[in-house]
Motif scaffolding. Structure first.
Motif, PDB file in Angstrom:
ATOM      1  N   GLU A  30     -10.096-103.005 -30.734  1.00 22.25           N
ATOM      2  CA  GLU A  30     -10.418-102.532 -29.379  1.00 22.25           C
ATOM      3  C   GLU A  30      -9.415-103.058 -28.346  1.00 22.25           C
ATOM      4  O   GLU A  30      -8.989-102.336 -27.451  1.00 22.25           O
ATOM      5  CB  GLU A  30     -11.832-103.018 -29.059  1.00 22.25           C
ATOM      6  CG  GLU A  30     -12.370-102.660 -27.724  1.00 22.25           C
ATOM      7  CD  GLU A  30     -13.777-103.233 -27.567  1.00 22.25           C
ATOM      8  OE1 GLU A  30     -13.905-104.329 -26.986  1.00 22.25           O
ATOM      9  OE2 GLU A  30     -14.733-102.590 -28.038  1.00 22.25           O
ATOM     10  N   LEU A  31      -9.017-104.321 -28.483  1.00 20.92           N
ATOM     11  CA  LEU A  31      -8.043-104.912 -27.566  1.00 20.92           C
ATOM     12  C   LEU A  31      -6.666-104.297 -27.773  1.00 20.92           C
ATOM     13  O   LEU A  31      -5.979-103.959 -26.803  1.00 20.92           O
ATOM     14  CB  LEU A  31      -7.993-106.429 -27.748  1.00 20.92           C
ATOM     15  CG  LEU A  31      -6.956-107.183 -26.921  1.00 20.92           C
ATOM     16  CD1 LEU A  31      -7.110-106.906 -25.433  1.00 20.92           C
ATOM     17  CD2 LEU A  31      -7.031-108.677 -27.207  1.00 20.92           C
ATOM     18  N   GLU A  33      -5.982-101.340 -28.857  1.00 18.54           N
ATOM     19  CA  GLU A  33      -6.027 -99.984 -28.311  1.00 18.54           C
ATOM     20  C   GLU A  33      -5.886 -99.998 -26.794  1.00 18.54           C
ATOM     21  O   GLU A  33      -5.181 -99.164 -26.223  1.00 18.54           O
ATOM     22  CB  GLU A  33      -7.319 -99.286 -28.725  1.00 18.54           C
ATOM     23  CG  GLU A  33      -7.353 -98.931 -30.193  1.00 18.54           C
ATOM     24  CD  GLU A  33      -8.706 -98.421 -30.668  1.00 18.54           C
ATOM     25  OE1 GLU A  33      -9.684 -98.434 -29.877  1.00 18.54           O
ATOM     26  OE2 GLU A  33      -8.781 -97.999 -31.839  1.00 18.54           O
ATOM     27  N   LYS A  34      -6.525-100.954 -26.129  1.00 22.92           N
ATOM     28  CA  LYS A  34      -6.429-101.069 -24.673  1.00 22.92           C
ATOM     29  C   LYS A  34      -4.998-101.394 -24.253  1.00 22.92           C
ATOM     30  O   LYS A  34      -4.462-100.797 -23.315  1.00 22.92           O
ATOM     31  CB  LYS A  34      -7.395-102.145 -24.163  1.00 22.92           C
ATOM     32  CG  LYS A  34      -7.328-102.393 -22.683  1.00 22.92           C
ATOM     33  CD  LYS A  34      -7.756-101.197 -21.887  1.00 22.92           C
ATOM     34  CE  LYS A  34      -7.759-101.521 -20.403  1.00 22.92           C
ATOM     35  NZ  LYS A  34      -8.006-100.362 -19.581  1.00 22.92           N
ATOM     36  N   GLU A  37      -2.907 -98.350 -24.755  1.00 21.34           N
ATOM     37  CA  GLU A  37      -3.287 -97.334 -23.767  1.00 21.34           C
ATOM     38  C   GLU A  37      -2.558 -97.577 -22.449  1.00 21.34           C
ATOM     39  O   GLU A  37      -2.070 -96.653 -21.809  1.00 21.34           O
ATOM     40  CB  GLU A  37      -4.800 -97.390 -23.547  1.00 21.34           C
ATOM     41  CG  GLU A  37      -5.331 -96.443 -22.507  1.00 21.34           C
ATOM     42  CD  GLU A  37      -6.825 -96.650 -22.299  1.00 21.34           C
ATOM     43  OE1 GLU A  37      -7.243 -96.709 -21.124  1.00 21.34           O
ATOM     44  OE2 GLU A  37      -7.573 -96.765 -23.288  1.00 21.34           O
ATOM     45  N   VAL A  38      -2.469 -98.835 -22.052  1.00 13.76           N
ATOM     46  CA  VAL A  38      -1.843 -99.176 -20.776  1.00 13.76           C
ATOM     47  C   VAL A  38      -0.320 -99.250 -20.880  1.00 13.76           C
ATOM     48  O   VAL A  38       0.395 -98.700 -20.041  1.00 13.76           O
ATOM     49  CB  VAL A  38      -2.412-100.507 -20.238  1.00 13.76           C
ATOM     50  CG1 VAL A  38      -1.697-100.921 -18.955  1.00 13.76           C
ATOM     51  CG2 VAL A  38      -3.912-100.400 -20.004  1.00 13.76           C
ATOM     52  N   SER A  57      -0.363-107.596 -19.788  1.00 11.49           N
ATOM     53  CA  SER A  57      -1.040-107.796 -21.070  1.00 11.49           C
ATOM     54  C   SER A  57      -1.756-109.139 -21.091  1.00 11.49           C
ATOM     55  O   SER A  57      -2.860-109.256 -21.624  1.00 11.49           O
ATOM     56  CB  SER A  57      -0.067-107.674 -22.242  1.00 11.49           C
ATOM     57  OG  SER A  57       0.930-108.656 -22.190  1.00 11.49           O
ATOM     58  N   ILE A  60      -5.034-108.597 -19.344  1.00 14.06           N
ATOM     59  CA  ILE A  60      -5.942-107.804 -20.182  1.00 14.06           C
ATOM     60  C   ILE A  60      -6.516-108.670 -21.308  1.00 14.06           C
ATOM     61  O   ILE A  60      -7.709-108.623 -21.592  1.00 14.06           O
ATOM     62  CB  ILE A  60      -5.215-106.566 -20.755  1.00 14.06           C
ATOM     63  CG1 ILE A  60      -4.917-105.578 -19.629  1.00 14.06           C
ATOM     64  CG2 ILE A  60      -6.046-105.907 -21.855  1.00 14.06           C
ATOM     65  CD1 ILE A  60      -3.998-104.435 -20.023  1.00 14.06           C
ATOM     66  N   TYR A  64     -10.387-109.705 -21.686  1.00 15.38           N
ATOM     67  CA  TYR A  64     -11.101-109.270 -22.886  1.00 15.38           C
ATOM     68  C   TYR A  64     -11.860-110.440 -23.506  1.00 15.38           C
ATOM     69  O   TYR A  64     -13.056-110.331 -23.790  1.00 15.38           O
ATOM     70  CB  TYR A  64     -10.128-108.666 -23.909  1.00 15.38           C
ATOM     71  CG  TYR A  64     -10.832-108.243 -25.169  1.00 15.38           C
ATOM     72  CD1 TYR A  64     -11.402-106.981 -25.253  1.00 15.38           C
ATOM     73  CD2 TYR A  64     -10.966-109.106 -26.249  1.00 15.38           C
ATOM     74  CE1 TYR A  64     -12.079-106.589 -26.399  1.00 15.38           C
ATOM     75  CE2 TYR A  64     -11.644-108.728 -27.380  1.00 15.38           C
ATOM     76  CZ  TYR A  64     -12.191-107.461 -27.461  1.00 15.38           C
ATOM     77  OH  TYR A  64     -12.884-107.084 -28.586  1.00 15.38           O
TER      78      TYR A  64
END
Length: 70
Positions: A30-31, A33-34, A37-38, A57, A60, A64
């Motif tokens: 999940e991390l 992918e985030k 994505e960014v 990053s 983020i 997270y």
């Protein structure tokens, strides 16, 4: 043109491992992918610098783990 790659994510994971965040490794899907994505593509018509990716990053990643460690 600078973007985040799988190899760069591995370097970031290694860094956090060696500075004491061993329980964070490997990063959850999940991390990853985030982050992709960014920072996986350039924000046309702009471009990322290495500093943009590093600082963004980092924020983020810390957000997270702050929100998912409870």
């Amino acid at each position: 043109m600078t973007t985040l790659t799988t190899k760069e994510i591995q370097k970031i994971e290694e860094y956090y491992y060696w500075v004491g965040f061993k329980s964070w490794i490997p990063f959850p899907k999940e991390l990853n992918e985030k982050l992709f994505e960014v920072y996986g593509e350039e924000p046309v018509p702009y471009s990322w610098t290495e500093q943009d990716i590093y600082e963004g990053s980092r924020k983020i990643i810390f957000d997270y783990f702050r929100n998912h460690s409870k």
